[in-house]
Scaffold this active site. Structure first.
Site, short mmCIF file in Angstrom:
data_model
loop_
_atom_site.label_atom_id
_atom_site.label_comp_id
_atom_site.label_asym_id
_atom_site.label_seq_id
_atom_site.Cartn_x
_atom_site.Cartn_y
_atom_site.Cartn_z
N CYS A 1 19.67 10.67 -29.01
CA CYS A 1 18.47 11.08 -28.28
C CYS A 1 18.25 10.06 -27.15
O CYS A 1 18.94 9.04 -27.08
CB CYS A 1 17.27 11.05 -29.21
SG CYS A 1 16.98 9.39 -29.88
N HIS B 1 9.96 2.27 -43.94
CA HIS B 1 10.72 2.53 -42.72
C HIS B 1 10.23 1.58 -41.63
O HIS B 1 9.02 1.38 -41.49
CB HIS B 1 10.56 3.99 -42.29
CG HIS B 1 11.51 4.37 -41.19
ND1 HIS B 1 11.26 4.08 -39.87
CD2 HIS B 1 12.72 4.99 -41.21
CE1 HIS B 1 12.27 4.52 -39.13
NE2 HIS B 1 13.17 5.08 -39.93
N GLU C 1 9.85 1.85 -38.49
CA GLU C 1 8.86 2.42 -37.55
C GLU C 1 7.46 2.43 -38.17
O GLU C 1 6.47 2.13 -37.50
CB GLU C 1 9.26 3.86 -37.15
CG GLU C 1 8.28 4.45 -36.15
CD GLU C 1 8.54 5.92 -35.84
OE1 GLU C 1 9.72 6.32 -35.75
OE2 GLU C 1 7.56 6.67 -35.70
N THR D 1 7.72 9.48 -36.06
CA THR D 1 8.30 10.42 -35.08
C THR D 1 9.45 11.27 -35.65
O THR D 1 9.84 12.24 -35.03
CB THR D 1 8.88 9.63 -33.89
OG1 THR D 1 9.80 8.68 -34.40
CG2 THR D 1 7.79 8.96 -33.09
N CYS E 1 8.95 13.63 -32.55
CA CYS E 1 9.46 13.62 -31.18
C CYS E 1 10.30 14.85 -30.87
O CYS E 1 10.76 15.55 -31.77
CB CYS E 1 10.26 12.35 -30.93
SG CYS E 1 11.89 12.41 -31.65
N ASN F 1 15.77 10.60 -39.50
CA ASN F 1 15.96 11.95 -38.92
C ASN F 1 17.23 12.61 -39.43
O ASN F 1 17.28 13.83 -39.59
CB ASN F 1 15.88 11.88 -37.39
CG ASN F 1 17.13 11.35 -36.77
OD1 ASN F 1 18.05 12.09 -36.50
ND2 ASN F 1 17.21 10.04 -36.54
S1 SF4 Z 1 11.24 8.64 -31.35
FE1 SF4 Z 1 12.67 10.34 -31.11
S2 SF4 Z 1 13.51 10.01 -29.05
FE2 SF4 Z 1 12.61 8.07 -29.70
S3 SF4 Z 1 14.28 6.93 -30.68
FE3 SF4 Z 1 13.18 8.00 -32.30
S4 SF4 Z 1 14.37 9.90 -32.55
FE4 SF4 Z 1 14.90 9.07 -30.55
#
Ligand code: SF4
Length: 313
Positions: free
Chosen positions: A12, A124, A126, A164, A194, A224
């Site tokens: 991505c 995670h 994030e 995301t 996202c 993901n």
């Molecule tokens: S938020 Fe979406 S676009 Fe950004 S790094 Fe993660 S998977 Fe990729």
């Protein structure tokens, strides 16, 4: 045997930018460049950058004074950012702009006096980064069950944001549960998920209608990528998440007529092509690409590297 490739799949814009940042930093400042945590969740990407002079560290105290420091695409907490400033580390932030957008959204809600419900997976990076960006109370939930058990300070002063890279469908059910229990809760629908996650999930959904086996190229710790495998499995198609072609077990192909192949957002395309080559060796005679969304998203370089020409792909 036929192979059908999902579109879109693999890298991505956030992952491409993060890798580009490390490569440009190496080119501009020379090796070593220190990267806090895996720049993206893929061993092949990490090993490749390590070979070019990147050093991956768990914590900032492993970085010497003055060492060029890159934060990964998953983002970091305010504490990490402050710690880097205290240590006077020159930081280049590779946090995906779509992750930063969630940070800002959560900060805005918290600034309005709302407690935040973060929909995401415990542990995670994030999620750790987002939780550490919110000045105030944060509740982490992953399922409608978690919502049922949630005890909040003030049910009228809540907002939610999401990781995301969640499953679009699962997240919808968690948001429904939140809205049922807390009718005045504010939040962004599923839009925090996202574009890349949504597009890859839609593509694997389409692929699962045609394939009787689905192979997802990606890392075991890639959120993901795991969601892609889950979607295929939920649709009744046998599915495996594999790091690369060497992890393919030929026994999986017995009786299979159509193999669907996709890749998580942090998996490089050359790994997909190696898998296709391996499938050809094992009897695939037709390789097709499923029609899908054309992605044109590009993110700007951080200011420190805006003038750097970059490395030819
Ligand atoms: S938020 Fe979406 S676009 Fe950004 S790094 Fe993660 S998977 Fe990729």
């Amino acid at each position: 045997m036929k192979v059908i490739l999902a579109k879109p799949r693999g890298f991505c814009a956030g992952v491409e930018r993060a890798i580009d940042i490390v490569e440009r930093a190496l080119e501009k400042y020379g090796a070593p460049v220190y990267v806090r945590h895996e720049i993206v969740h893929n061993k092949h990407v990490v090993d490749d950058l390590r070979g070019k002079g990147a050093r991956f560290v768990d914590e900032l105290d492993e970085i010497p004074v003055g060492g060029i420091t890159v934060f990964s695409a998953h983002g970091v907490s305010q504490r990490v950012e402050d710690d880097a400033a205290l240590r006077r580390l020159p930081v280049i932030d590779a946090t995906c702009p779509l992750v930063s957008k969630v940070h800002h959204e959560a900060q805005r809600y918290a600034g309005d006096g709302r407690d935040i419900v973060l929909i995401g997976h415990d542990g995670h990076p994030e999620v750790e980064g987002t939780m550490g960006r919110i000045d105030g109370k944060v509740y982490l939930v992953a399922t409608p069950d978690d919502v049922a058990k949630l005890e909040v300070r003030d049910p009228r002063k809540l907002a939610y944001v999401t990781q995301t890279t969640l499953s679009v469908d699962d997240t919808r059910s968690v948001i429904e549960a939140l809205r049922l229990r807390f009718p005045t809760i504010l939040g962004p629908d599923t839009r925090d998920i996202c574009y890349a996650t949504q597009n890859r999930q839609r593509a694997v959904h389409d692929l699962a209608m045609l394939a009787d086996l689905i192979l997802v190229v990606g890392a075991q710790n890639s959120s993901n990528s795991n969601r892609l495998r889950e979607i295929a499995t939920e649709m009744g198609v046998r599915s495996f998440l594999i790091a690369d072609a060497s992890a393919l077990d030929p026994a999986w192909l017995e009786g299979v007529e159509t193999v669907g192949v996709t890749a998580g957002a942090s998996a490089p395309e050359h790994l997909v092509q190696q898998l296709v080559d391996r499938l050809r060796e094992l009897g695939a005679s037709i390789v097709e690409v499923l029609p899908g969304v054309e992605e044109n998203v590009r993110f700007k370089m951080p200011p420190e590297l805006a003038d750097s020409p970059g490395v030819a792909p």
